[in-house]
Design a protein around this motif. Structure first.
Motif, PDB file in Angstrom:
ATOM      1  N   LEU A  21       0.754  -1.112   0.028  1.00 20.69           N
ATOM      2  CA  LEU A  21      -0.086   0.169   0.101  1.00 20.69           C
ATOM      3  C   LEU A  21       0.943   1.341   0.026  1.00 20.69           C
ATOM      4  N   THR A  22       2.046   1.221   0.543  1.00 22.61           N
ATOM      5  CA  THR A  22       2.717   2.158   0.493  1.00 22.61           C
ATOM      6  C   THR A  22       3.467   2.584  -0.706  1.00 22.61           C
ATOM      7  N   SER A 105      -5.226  -9.424  -5.110  1.00 21.51           N
ATOM      8  CA  SER A 105      -3.977  -8.986  -5.285  1.00 21.51           C
ATOM      9  C   SER A 105      -3.600  -7.717  -4.769  1.00 21.51           C
ATOM     10  N   PRO A 106      -2.302  -7.335  -4.748  1.00 23.83           N
ATOM     11  CA  PRO A 106      -2.009  -5.909  -4.193  1.00 23.83           C
ATOM     12  C   PRO A 106      -2.823  -4.704  -5.071  1.00 23.83           C
ATOM     13  N   ALA A 110      -5.281  -2.221  -3.310  1.00 21.84           N
ATOM     14  CA  ALA A 110      -4.995  -0.732  -3.458  1.00 21.84           C
ATOM     15  C   ALA A 110      -6.132  -0.083  -3.942  1.00 21.84           C
ATOM     16  N   GLU A 111      -7.013  -0.511  -4.945  1.00 24.42           N
ATOM     17  CA  GLU A 111      -7.992  -0.040  -5.420  1.00 24.42           C
ATOM     18  C   GLU A 111      -9.223  -0.135  -4.411  1.00 24.42           C
ATOM     19  N   ALA A 112      -9.236  -1.049  -3.718  1.00 23.64           N
ATOM     20  CA  ALA A 112     -10.406  -1.079  -2.661  1.00 23.64           C
ATOM     21  C   ALA A 112     -10.214  -0.083  -1.686  1.00 23.64           C
ATOM     22  N   PHE A 123     -16.822  -5.321  -2.057  1.00 25.19           N
ATOM     23  CA  PHE A 123     -16.512  -6.733  -1.940  1.00 25.19           C
ATOM     24  C   PHE A 123     -15.552  -7.358  -2.846  1.00 25.19           C
ATOM     25  N   THR A 124     -14.992  -8.492  -2.547  1.00 34.06           N
ATOM     26  CA  THR A 124     -14.311  -9.216  -3.405  1.00 34.06           C
ATOM     27  C   THR A 124     -15.214  -9.756  -4.496  1.00 34.06           C
ATOM     28  N   PRO A 125     -14.563  -9.718  -5.687  1.00 32.86           N
ATOM     29  CA  PRO A 125     -15.519  -9.938  -6.951  1.00 32.86           C
ATOM     30  C   PRO A 125     -16.089 -11.602  -6.626  1.00 32.86           C
TER      31      PRO A 125
END
Length: 212
Positions: A21-22, A105-106, A110-112, A123-125
């Motif tokens: 995330l960084t 995935s990373p 990050a998008e979430a 939510f997870t797809p």
């Protein structure tokens, strides 16, 4: 980009999540391995988003959510190894704004984070439909004497919010501007006397508005 805290009892996961995330441009303010410390840290640091595991050695993730309460400005994104609908439902009822399984995935994480920080429910797809359907079966449908009346457009916007779509996606679906969609959401919140999009999602599920 968002300010974050990461809560997970596994050091390797904490480090990996923080690093990813960084790298995506977010700022990690602190990491925690226990629920009580996380609860105090979130209240003190007031990050935009808390990444929260459900399995912690002292307080559970759900207990942390309940301890934060609805007045906490931090959006909570659960990141758990469990994809069980019962775990997801419990987290949502306790106030989680999003739920991802650890196979994400990373880039998905990050998008979430960005979407949750912007007020979206994520939510997870593949999990959202199962969760929403189960929630309808389990929830006690409220039967108030007088329910706020939403316009057809407001009902459509609410349905898409409950399906996890962001302002831009809803705008594209309905041929509106994102600003107009945001205004609709604010009007719906005001009518229903709710405070945030997570509460809107719960309301839509309880009323059966989230279906196609």
């Amino acid at each position: 980009m968002a300010t974050l805290v990461v809560v997970d009892d596994h050091p390797i996961w904490r480090e990996a999540i923080s690093r990813d995330l960084t790298g995506a441009g977010h700022r990690v303010l602190a990491v925690f391995g226990e629920g009580r410390a996380a609860l105090e840290g979130i209240r003190s640091l007031r990050p935009d988003v808390a990444i929260l595991d459900l399995q912690l050695p002292d307080l559970s993730g759900v207990a942390v959510l309940q301890g934060l309460g609805e007045d906490c400005p931090t959006a909570v994104l659960v990141l758990s190894a469990s994809g069980e609908s019962s775990d997801v439902l419990e987290a949502i009822k306790a106030g989680a704004r999003g739920y991802l399984v650890k196979s994400a995935s990373p880039a998905e994480l990050a998008e979430a984070v960005e979407r949750v920080a912007a007020g979206d429910a994520v939510f997870t797809p593949g999990l959202a439909g199962l969760v929403l359907g189960e929630y309808r079966r389990l929830a006690n449908a409220p039967e108030p004497e007088e329910r706020p009346r939403l316009s057809d457009r407001e009902t459509e916007v609410l349905r898409l919010v409950a399906k996890g779509l962001g302002y831009k996606e809803i705008a594209a679906r309905l041929t509106l501007s994102p600003r107009t969609v945001q205004n609709h959401v604010q009007h719906i919140l005001s009518k229903l006397q709710l405070h945030n999009r997570a509460q809107l999602v719960r309301y839509a599920i309880e009323q059966g508005i989230d279906g196609d």
